[in-house]
Write a protein that holds these residues in place. Structure first.
Motif, PDB file in Angstrom:
ATOM      1  N   ASN A  87     -75.740 -23.463   7.791  1.00 41.91           N
ATOM      2  CA  ASN A  87     -75.315 -22.071   7.666  1.00 41.91           C
ATOM      3  C   ASN A  87     -75.520 -21.304   8.964  1.00 41.91           C
ATOM      4  N   LYS A 147     -66.782 -22.734  10.870  1.00 46.27           N
ATOM      5  CA  LYS A 147     -66.231 -21.486  10.342  1.00 46.27           C
ATOM      6  C   LYS A 147     -66.941 -20.308  10.997  1.00 46.27           C
ATOM      7  N   THR A 182     -61.528 -21.040  10.199  1.00 44.44           N
ATOM      8  CA  THR A 182     -62.062 -22.407  10.195  1.00 44.44           C
ATOM      9  C   THR A 182     -61.248 -23.275  11.142  1.00 44.44           C
ATOM     10  N   GLU A 198     -61.579 -32.910   1.485  1.00 45.16           N
ATOM     11  CA  GLU A 198     -62.567 -32.370   0.551  1.00 45.16           C
ATOM     12  C   GLU A 198     -63.912 -32.108   1.222  1.00 45.16           C
ATOM     13  N   ASN A 211     -63.744 -28.941   3.193  1.00 48.65           N
ATOM     14  CA  ASN A 211     -63.679 -27.792   2.297  1.00 48.65           C
ATOM     15  C   ASN A 211     -65.046 -27.314   1.821  1.00 48.65           C
ATOM     16  N   LYS A 212     -66.099 -28.085   2.095  1.00 48.40           N
ATOM     17  CA  LYS A 212     -67.448 -27.645   1.715  1.00 48.40           C
ATOM     18  C   LYS A 212     -67.873 -26.407   2.495  1.00 48.40           C
ATOM     19  N   ALA A 255     -66.065 -23.805   2.658  1.00 46.61           N
ATOM     20  CA  ALA A 255     -65.417 -22.657   2.020  1.00 46.61           C
ATOM     21  C   ALA A 255     -66.420 -21.710   1.374  1.00 46.61           C
ATOM     22  N   SER A 256     -67.523 -22.235   0.865  1.00 47.63           N
ATOM     23  CA  SER A 256     -68.498 -21.397   0.167  1.00 47.63           C
ATOM     24  C   SER A 256     -69.402 -20.614   1.115  1.00 47.63           C
ATOM     25  N   LEU A 257     -69.314 -20.895   2.417  1.00 47.70           N
ATOM     26  CA  LEU A 257     -70.168 -20.235   3.410  1.00 47.70           C
ATOM     27  C   LEU A 257     -69.399 -19.163   4.155  1.00 47.70           C
ATOM     28  N   ASN A 258     -70.090 -18.100   4.555  1.00 45.30           N
ATOM     29  CA  ASN A 258     -69.469 -17.080   5.402  1.00 45.30           C
ATOM     30  C   ASN A 258     -69.302 -17.585   6.827  1.00 45.30           C
TER      31      ASN A 258
END
Length: 515
Positions: free
Chosen positions: A78, A130, A135, A165, A168-169, A171-174
């Motif tokens: 993160n 990202k 991204t 896929e 795409n992990k 995607a949940s992070l800013n």
């Protein structure tokens, strides 16, 4: 072969060298060669994690996914993330000059770690990042480069087919970054199984990362969290900080140099007799007690070197030896010291500058001697808390012919026998003691210690309280009945007599001599 003429004049940027030729390495061959730098899987992941920490990450997920030849490993953080331009720079070999000034908190140096560490384990390295809602994704694919040798140094945009896929992990992070290893040809070799994969993860990688980043995992500003397949990695502290049985810790000492301040603190760990079985197993570390002795070199709290004596020693370099297995020394250097300390690309080698070797040798010599005494006396102090010397049953005599071990006739248990014996009996007792002295199985003890990695059991270590108390009462009775000591005097004498000083709870039970 292309050629060009060099400048005809000298200026601040160029030297006259005549005609030159460009000699770029073939990408597929060069990258394949760089795979042989000798990274272990744990060390390679540590290099990737360094980048996450430098990017300000506080939570880093490492995931091992078993699927035979399609297995993969990824590191998701993160941190602050990267723009497309920043990612391209990060994926370019040698894009940063190791001589450039860097942030004091930067864990990198050569601009090589992410690539060389990753490709030492896999053939396909994909990095997606990202930042500010955007991204970007680039990858190195050695199979593609090998199949197309004339492509040159080509980074491929986007993930490989079937790997979307994983990217795409993010995607949940800013903001953050994911590093993906696929085609794990250096890990998933012929005959490699799911159990092997799990063992690698739990027994090697987890223990290695727990050691390398232990000070950051213990920290608070902010505290780093490493997760391995969803399980939190607990720090492994090489110095057993705060353990009540730890016999010696030196004050922190500092040395100012041209490249910054060096800080050192020396530690001697408790003897095995002072640890539980679980404590002993855990604190042996990834390499075991003997391998883990020596210097622990840190840069920005990140461990670079875990044990060893850095080539120090007089008259020749010290080896890792059993008597010094309890010695561990924390040494902190700034990241401005890399060149002077000859830090390598893998961040696993450090060589102290000549100007510091004498100071470090002196500190290490003192620590090794403290450790040797603890090892020799199985963790028992040589004095009581009041400073009274512990009466030892054996004494060391150093002569021109070597070291000899003698039974000390002033030890209370020996003295009581000699004092109560007749003249003829005294001769017999002394003859017996001499035979014992001359037949101590030194070579056998030495071989058993080397093979078992531990000194033989002594000092009633495996005896019951009942058997120890029986021996203690015999001496206690002699002190009071024959020598006329008071109960307190006899207790005090036993409390500073080896090995009874280790059993204060039994000494407290002695009240009246047996009739």
């Amino acid at each position: 072969m292309s050629s060009t003429s060099a400048p005809n004049s000298l200026d601040s940027n160029h030297l006259s060298v005549g005609k030159t030729r460009l000699a770029p390495p073939r990408a597929s061959s060069m990258l394949e060669s760089l795979r042989g730098l000798g990274y272990s899987t744990g060390a390679a992941l540590a290099d990737v994690i360094d980048n996450s920490i430098s990017a300000g990450a506080t939570t880093i997920n490492i995931q091992f996914t078993w699927d035979g030849q399609s297995s993969n490993i990824y590191v998701l953080d993160n941190g602050s993330g990267m723009t497309d331009e920043e990612l391209e720079s990060a994926m370019t070999l040698g894009d940063k000059n190791p001589l450039d000034t860097r942030s004091t908190h930067d864990l990198g140096r050569f601009g090589m770690g992410l690539k060389t560490a990753s490709l030492s384990q896999c053939k396909r390295l994909t990095v997606a990042s990202k930042k500010a809602g955007e991204t970007t994704c680039l990858r190195w694919d050695l199979d593609v480069l090998t199949a197309n040798p004339n492509m040159g140094w080509v980074l491929i945009e986007g993930p490989a087919t079937g790997s979307e896929e994983l990217v795409n992990k993010l995607a949940s992070l800013n903001h953050g970054t994911i590093v993906i290893w696929e085609v794990l040809d250096r890990i998933v070799t012929t005959g490699f199984t799911a159990d092997n994969f799990l063992f690698l993860m739990e027994e090697h990688v987890e223990r290695h990362l727990a050691m390398i980043f232990h000070r950051m995992l213990e920290g608070t500003s902010p505290k780093l969290q490493l997760l391995l397949n969803g399980r939190k990695i607990e720090p492994w502290d090489p110095f057993l900080s705060g353990h009540p049985a730890k016999p010696w810790t030196s004050p922190i000492q500092k040395n100012r140099t041209a490249y910054g301040e060096i800080e050192i603190q020396c530690h001697v760990l408790p003897h095995r007799d002072k640890l539980t079985d679980k404590e002993y197993e855990i604190n042996g570390g990834p390499g075991g007690w003997n391998a883990q002795q020596g210097f622990y070199v840190y840069r920005n709290k990140r461990l670079l070197v875990a044990g060893g004596w850095l080539g120090l020693g007089q008259p020749r370099a010290w080896n890792r030896e059993e008597p010094h297995r309890l010695a561990r020394i924390r040494l902190d250097i700034p990241n401005t010291a890399d060149a002077d300390w000859k830090i390598d690309v893998k961040k696993s080698v450090a060589r102290p500058p000549v100007a510091l070797r004498s100071w470090l040798t002196q500190m290490a010599t003192d620590t090794r001697e403290h450790a040797r005494r603890v090892f020799a006396f199985r963790g028992s102090p040589t004095t009581t808390l009041k400073g009274t010397p512990i009466e030892q049953a054996w004494k060391v005599e150093r002569t021109s012919k070597g070291v000899r071990y003698r039974i000390d006739e002033t030890h209370p248990s020996i003295a009581s026998v000699l004092d109560s014996a007749t003249p003829n009996q005294i001769d017999l007792v002394r003859s017996m003691l001499r035979v014992i002295e001359e037949t101590v199985p030194v070579q056998k003890i030495w071989l058993d210690t080397a093979e078992q990695k531990e000194t033989p059991v002594t000092s009633f270590a495996s005896s019951s309280d009942e058997s120890v108390l029986g021996v203690m009462k015999t001496l206690f009775n002699d002190m009071i009945v024959r020598k006329g000591m008071s109960i307190e005097e006899a207790r005090s004498r036993l409390s500073c007599t080896d090995p009874f000083q280790n059993f204060p709870h039994l000494i407290a039970q002695l009240s009246q001599p047996d009739e």
